[in-house]
Scaffold this active site. Structure first.
Site, PDB file in Angstrom:
ATOM      1  N   TYR A  89      19.777  41.333  -6.539  1.00 44.35           N
ATOM      2  CA  TYR A  89      19.513  41.555  -7.963  1.00 44.35           C
ATOM      3  C   TYR A  89      20.743  41.209  -8.794  1.00 44.35           C
ATOM      4  O   TYR A  89      20.679  40.427  -9.749  1.00 44.35           O
ATOM      5  CB  TYR A  89      19.108  43.011  -8.183  1.00 44.35           C
ATOM      6  CG  TYR A  89      18.812  43.333  -9.638  1.00 44.35           C
ATOM      7  CD1 TYR A  89      17.633  42.885 -10.235  1.00 44.35           C
ATOM      8  CD2 TYR A  89      19.705  44.076 -10.408  1.00 44.35           C
ATOM      9  CE1 TYR A  89      17.360  43.172 -11.560  1.00 44.35           C
ATOM     10  CE2 TYR A  89      19.441  44.362 -11.732  1.00 44.35           C
ATOM     11  CZ  TYR A  89      18.267  43.910 -12.307  1.00 44.35           C
ATOM     12  OH  TYR A  89      17.995  44.187 -13.623  1.00 44.35           O
ATOM     13  N   SER A  90      21.887  41.782  -8.434  1.00 45.58           N
ATOM     14  CA  SER A  90      23.107  41.584  -9.222  1.00 45.58           C
ATOM     15  C   SER A  90      23.510  40.121  -9.261  1.00 45.58           C
ATOM     16  O   SER A  90      23.890  39.588 -10.310  1.00 45.58           O
ATOM     17  CB  SER A  90      24.248  42.426  -8.654  1.00 45.58           C
ATOM     18  OG  SER A  90      23.894  43.790  -8.659  1.00 45.58           O
TER      19      SER A  90
END
Ligand SMILES: [Zn+2]
Length: 656
Positions: A553-554
């Site tokens: 995600y990051s």
């Protein structure tokens, strides 16, 4: 044409005003009788005043009310005796008539009585119904229209030549009606305008309207002028950039953004390819009051400058002889006909665009039927001008200046079916934008039932699907001015050594590549945005402050952040602003299932409650908070800002 009267329905309405409401709605239900606030209805009722004096009161449809949905409160009560005295004056200037009507309402808060009030007042019958029936307009706008009307109706109707609605028409009718009327008379034909029926009973007055209009329909059928449909033609491939280009030029001519809707279905495209299009389309509207929405004529082809010049000439020709000084309206068309693409309607709101389209669809059938009777003849432009530049109408248009900030503009929001995306769509709608909401969830199609919102299902990772929905959006609203890139996924938590290639790829595909596809599909459109294109990227706190366990995600959000920055660099010269918002801890979204929430809280060694308000301000951040900032970033506050990254996270010490 059939009567829609149903005894069981009628029984739900009480008293003479109740039945007036019911039959007014029946008129409104039939689009070939009245459209969008057209037509009129009234009832005369005997009432006692506070001092016991008995008097007749005219309940007349309020200006701006729609017959189809009218309520009892939509009728304005005015003393009949006073109205009849007004109609008997030798002259009454428009503004004064409007003032008398407005100041003589018997109920505080009643709408302004219709400009056709005096006409209803001078007719002796209890119920008066008035429509702009297509069939009657086709006959009356054909050669020898007045003779044809007399041939159809004999002494069933009184025939009145075209006169401007208001005092002039009422005062002429007051003199002419008693001369022409016989015991058979059940209506009035207002040439090139519409038809009136009346009776002392609500149902009878309404059904006389149906009977009278049916007679015109039968006449048209007998003259082989009823079924006049044009052969349908296969629509050409839609060219979204060309459509947006036209809307951009029309908006420039107007001086403000306009929405547009392209229609290449039947009968619009067939009509646009009619061999006699220039003559048929450049006569004028089917009935004068359409002009308020449509302007007198559609633009032919795509030359907006030429249209503006012609419109200015029309204004100059006719304003010279107007009784009052007039202010020219904007120079942009509201309709365009092009053999290559069909019909386009323009307006400041999606509702207006829909009205223009409906009015012209009926106009086409009125024109073709009159043409089949020997030749369509529109009313002289002088009369059209008088309605378009009527003082009362000019006043109404001034009120339109108070429209919300994004009126006439189009926003595309991805992931709009829930959470932050849904809140963004709503924030933009509140500011007057038309919104194309995209989502994988089919619920998007029915989420908003309103004309300014189009929900479309799309898998944004598929380039073909993206192009198809952007095409649909442009066809429906005219372009893309604002793009809110919100759709994203939050994969389940995994340590770096455990991240599976599938999870990694899907985060990159949905959170980065899909946004690239959408931006690419919209670039040419954003360049054409009348007020400059705007992109708002819904990023994440994880960009400046990534979290353990959220590698995919990051990383994907950080990649998107770089993509947004490079886009700002490259597209600045096209007038497109690209700004990012980094929300954190927004829990009313689909991403945050209880499971994800619990796992994230655990990663920080907090309870779920602590985790929710884990910010400097100790506050909860909602979807609406994020959406309001996203919408403001599209507005004038951020007009000189691009490539900004603004947190909306309650303050995060790792970001600070
Ligand atoms: Zn009318």
């Amino acid at each position: 044409m059939k009567s829609l009267w149903k005894a069981a329905e009628a029984a739900k309405f009480d008293g003479p005003l109740g039945l007036r409401v019911y039959t007014a709605r029946l008129l409104g239900r039939d689009k070939s009788l009245v459209l969008h606030g057209g037509g009129n209805a009234s009832v005369k009722i005997r009432e006692n005043d506070l001092f016991g004096a008995n008097e007749e009161v005219l309940y007349i449809k309020g200006s701006g009310c729609d017959l189809e949905t009218i309520e009892a409160a939509g009728f304005a009560p005015v003393r009949l005796d006073y109205l009849r005295r007004l109609a008997s004056l030798p002259a009454l200037p428009e503004a004064q008539m409007a003032n008398e009507l407005a100041t003589h309402r018997l109920r505080a808060g009643a709408p302004a009585p219709s400009v056709e009030t005096l006409l209803h007042a001078i007719l002796p019958h209890k119920y008066v119904d008035h429509t702009h029936a297509d069939a009657v307009l086709s006959v009356s706008n054909a050669p020898d229209g007045d003779q044809r009307i007399r041939e159809i109706y004999g002494d069933k109707v009184v025939v009145i030549p075209y006169l401007m609605a208001g005092f002039e028409l009422a005062s002429h009718c007051a003199r002419e009606f008693p001369k022409q009327k016989t015991k058979n008379t059940m209506g009035v034909v207002l040439l090139s305008h519409g038809i009136v029926s009346f009776a002392d009973d609500a149902r009878e007055s309404y059904e006389r309207m149906i009977d009278l209009v049916s007679m015109a329909e039968k006449y048209l059928a007998a003259k082989k002028a009823w079924s006049v449909g044009l052969p349908s033609v296969a629509p050409p491939a839609f060219k979204r950039v060309e459509a947006a280009q036209l809307r951009s030029e029309v908006s420039r001519a107007a001086g403000f953004p306009l929405l547009s809707r392209c229609n290449d279905s039947s009968p619009f495209l067939s009509f646009a390819r009619h061999p006699a299009l220039a003559r048929l389309s450049q006569g004028g509207p089917a009935t004068p009051d359409h002009v308020i929405f449509t302007k007198p004529l559609p633009m032919l082809g795509r030359n907006v400058e030429d249209f503006s010049l012609r419109y200015k000439n029309y204004f100059d020709r006719n304003s010279k002889t107007a009784k009052q000084p007039k202010t020219i309206l904007d120079l942009a068309p509201r309709m365009a006909l092009d053999p290559d693409s069909g019909f386009a309607a323009f307006g400041r709101t999606a509702k207006d665009v829909g009205i223009v389209e409906d009015l012209y669809e009926h106009t086409i059938s009125v024109i073709l039927r009159a043409e089949a009777l020997g030749g369509w003849r529109a009313l002289d432009e002088r009369h059209i001008f008088d309605i378009e530049y009527w003082d009362l109408e000019q006043a109404k248009l001034k009120a339109a200046d108070a429209l919300p900030a994004f009126s006439g503009e189009v926003a595309v929001v991805t992931g709009a079916a829930s959470g932050i995306g849904k809140a963004c769509a709503e924030a933009l709608l509140r500011r007057g934008a038309a919104v194309v909401g995209l989502d994988r969830n089919p619920a998007i199609e029915t989420l908003w039932k309103r004309p300014d919102c189009l929900g479309l299902v799309c898998d944004l990772t598929q380039a073909r699907e993206v192009k198809a929905v952007i095409d649909k959006g442009v066809k429906h609203f005219g372009g893309v001015d604002m793009l809110v890139l919100n759709a994203g996924i939050f994969p389940s938590s995994q340590a770096v050594q455990d991240v599976s290639p599938d999870i990694w790829r899907s985060a990159m595909t949905v959170n980065v590549e899909a946004n690239l596809l959408v931006m690419q599909a919209c670039h040419a459109l954003l360049k054409l945005a009348p007020r400059g294109g705007r992109i708002v990227v819904i990023g994440s706190k994880n960009v400046p402050a990534p979290g353990p366990g959220a590698a995919a995600y990051s990383a994907s959000k950080a990649a998107m952040n770089q993509l947004a920055r490079v886009t700002a660099l490259e597209w600045g010269k096209d007038g497109i602003r690209v700004n990012s918002i980094h929300p954190n801890a927004v829990y009313d979204t689909a991403l945050w299932t209880d499971e994800v929430l619990a796992s994230r809280a655990k990663a920080y060694n907090l309870t779920v409650e602590q985790y929710k308000k884990n910010n400097l301000l100790r506050t909860e951040v909602t979807s609406k908070d994020v959406a309001e900032l996203a919408a403001e970033m599209c507005g004038p506050l951020f007009a000189k800002t691009t490539a900004a990254q603004v947190p909306v996270d309650g303050g995060n010490e790792r970001v600070v």
